[in-house]
Scaffold this motif. Structure first.
Motif, PDB file in Angstrom:
ATOM      1  N   SER A 265      50.473  88.640   3.674  1.00  8.79           N
ATOM      2  CA  SER A 265      51.569  89.005   2.768  1.00  8.79           C
ATOM      3  C   SER A 265      52.418  90.131   3.347  1.00  8.79           C
ATOM      4  O   SER A 265      51.912  91.062   3.957  1.00  8.79           O
ATOM      5  CB  SER A 265      51.018  89.416   1.401  1.00  8.79           C
ATOM      6  OG  SER A 265      50.234  90.584   1.518  1.00  8.79           O
TER       7      SER A 265
ATOM      8  N   THR B  88      57.010  93.810  -0.494  1.00  9.86           N
ATOM      9  CA  THR B  88      58.234  93.457  -1.208  1.00  9.86           C
ATOM     10  C   THR B  88      59.028  94.725  -1.522  1.00  9.86           C
ATOM     11  O   THR B  88      58.541  95.845  -1.337  1.00  9.86           O
ATOM     12  CB  THR B  88      57.914  92.726  -2.520  1.00  9.86           C
ATOM     13  OG1 THR B  88      57.213  93.632  -3.388  1.00  9.86           O
ATOM     14  CG2 THR B  88      57.090  91.475  -2.280  1.00  9.86           C
ATOM     15  N   TYR B  89      60.228  94.524  -2.055  1.00  9.83           N
ATOM     16  CA  TYR B  89      61.039  95.672  -2.453  1.00  9.83           C
ATOM     17  C   TYR B  89      60.390  96.416  -3.619  1.00  9.83           C
ATOM     18  O   TYR B  89      60.562  97.627  -3.751  1.00  9.83           O
ATOM     19  CB  TYR B  89      62.470  95.239  -2.772  1.00  9.83           C
ATOM     20  CG  TYR B  89      63.217  94.860  -1.514  1.00  9.83           C
ATOM     21  CD1 TYR B  89      63.688  95.842  -0.647  1.00  9.83           C
ATOM     22  CD2 TYR B  89      63.411  93.536  -1.166  1.00  9.83           C
ATOM     23  CE1 TYR B  89      64.349  95.507   0.524  1.00  9.83           C
ATOM     24  CE2 TYR B  89      64.077  93.190   0.003  1.00  9.83           C
ATOM     25  CZ  TYR B  89      64.534  94.177   0.843  1.00  9.83           C
ATOM     26  OH  TYR B  89      65.175  93.845   2.011  1.00  9.83           O
ATOM     27  N   THR B  90      59.604  95.724  -4.449  1.00  6.52           N
ATOM     28  CA  THR B  90      58.851  96.405  -5.506  1.00  6.52           C
ATOM     29  C   THR B  90      57.836  97.359  -4.886  1.00  6.52           C
ATOM     30  O   THR B  90      57.682  98.500  -5.344  1.00  6.52           O
ATOM     31  CB  THR B  90      58.143  95.384  -6.424  1.00  6.52           C
ATOM     32  OG1 THR B  90      59.128  94.594  -7.073  1.00  6.52           O
ATOM     33  CG2 THR B  90      57.290  96.081  -7.462  1.00  6.52           C
ATOM     34  N   ASP B  91      57.143  96.921  -3.834  1.00  7.58           N
ATOM     35  CA  ASP B  91      56.191  97.795  -3.132  1.00  7.58           C
ATOM     36  C   ASP B  91      56.907  99.024  -2.578  1.00  7.58           C
ATOM     37  O   ASP B  91      56.393 100.139  -2.657  1.00  7.58           O
ATOM     38  CB  ASP B  91      55.509  97.037  -1.989  1.00  7.58           C
ATOM     39  CG  ASP B  91      54.688  95.857  -2.473  1.00  7.58           C
ATOM     40  OD1 ASP B  91      54.118  95.936  -3.579  1.00  7.58           O
ATOM     41  OD2 ASP B  91      54.625  94.849  -1.736  1.00  7.58           O
TER      42      ASP B  91
ATOM     43  N   PRO C 284      66.560  90.708  -4.786  1.00  6.24           N
ATOM     44  CA  PRO C 284      65.483  90.600  -5.769  1.00  6.24           C
ATOM     45  C   PRO C 284      64.311  91.495  -5.374  1.00  6.24           C
ATOM     46  O   PRO C 284      63.966  91.593  -4.188  1.00  6.24           O
ATOM     47  CB  PRO C 284      65.078  89.129  -5.707  1.00  6.24           C
ATOM     48  CG  PRO C 284      66.161  88.426  -4.983  1.00  6.24           C
ATOM     49  CD  PRO C 284      66.833  89.447  -4.116  1.00  6.24           C
ATOM     50  N   GLU C 285      63.710  92.135  -6.361  1.00 12.14           N
ATOM     51  CA  GLU C 285      62.608  93.059  -6.085  1.00 12.14           C
ATOM     52  C   GLU C 285      61.374  92.351  -5.542  1.00 12.14           C
ATOM     53  O   GLU C 285      60.554  92.973  -4.868  1.00 12.14           O
ATOM     54  CB  GLU C 285      62.233  93.849  -7.344  1.00 12.14           C
ATOM     55  CG  GLU C 285      63.263  94.877  -7.750  1.00 12.14           C
ATOM     56  CD  GLU C 285      64.379  94.290  -8.611  1.00 12.14           C
ATOM     57  OE1 GLU C 285      64.271  93.122  -9.051  1.00 12.14           O
ATOM     58  OE2 GLU C 285      65.378  94.997  -8.820  1.00 12.14           O
ATOM     59  N   ASP C 286      61.221  91.055  -5.822  1.00  9.68           N
ATOM     60  CA  ASP C 286      60.043  90.334  -5.345  1.00  9.68           C
ATOM     61  C   ASP C 286      60.233  89.725  -3.956  1.00  9.68           C
ATOM     62  O   ASP C 286      59.334  89.096  -3.415  1.00  9.68           O
ATOM     63  CB  ASP C 286      59.619  89.258  -6.341  1.00  9.68           C
ATOM     64  CG  ASP C 286      60.698  88.207  -6.580  1.00  9.68           C
ATOM     65  OD1 ASP C 286      61.851  88.396  -6.135  1.00  9.68           O
ATOM     66  OD2 ASP C 286      60.374  87.199  -7.233  1.00  9.68           O
ATOM     67  N   GLN C 287      61.380  89.952  -3.350  1.00 10.06           N
ATOM     68  CA  GLN C 287      61.664  89.445  -2.005  1.00 10.06           C
ATOM     69  C   GLN C 287      60.975  90.334  -0.974  1.00 10.06           C
ATOM     70  O   GLN C 287      60.940  91.555  -1.117  1.00 10.06           O
ATOM     71  CB  GLN C 287      63.171  89.450  -1.771  1.00 10.06           C
ATOM     72  CG  GLN C 287      63.580  88.980  -0.395  1.00 10.06           C
ATOM     73  CD  GLN C 287      65.094  88.936  -0.254  1.00 10.06           C
ATOM     74  OE1 GLN C 287      65.793  88.557  -1.176  1.00 10.06           O
ATOM     75  NE2 GLN C 287      65.593  89.344   0.893  1.00 10.06           N
TER      76      GLN C 287
END
Length: 70
Positions: free
Chosen positions: A23, A26-29, A51-54
């Motif tokens: 993995s 992501t941008y959220t991380d 998108p934050e999940d990208q």
């Protein structure tokens, strides 16, 4: 992967994101690394929202707070 995060009006951070096997971060991380919630900001790469999940694929991102103060 080293990413420069420019939080407009608050400062700039150099974040070293580690890839975890299969993995990609992501941008959220990335937002969690600078103690921000994806619900209160927009992440921009080259001036465009992502998108934050990208998975993170840029070495410089801009973060705009959508909610501040109260």
């Amino acid at each position: 992967m080293c990413v420069t995060v420019d939080v407009k009006g608050e400062g700039t951070y150099e974040i070293d994101l580690a890839t975890d096997g299969d993995s990609s971060p992501t941008y959220t991380d990335l937002l969690h690394e600078v103690d921000l919630s994806p619900h209160e900001v927009s992440v921009l790469v080259d001036g465009r929202p992502v998108p934050e999940d990208q998975p993170v694929d840029a070495d410089h991102v801009t973060v705009l707070r959508l909610i501040k103060g109260g």
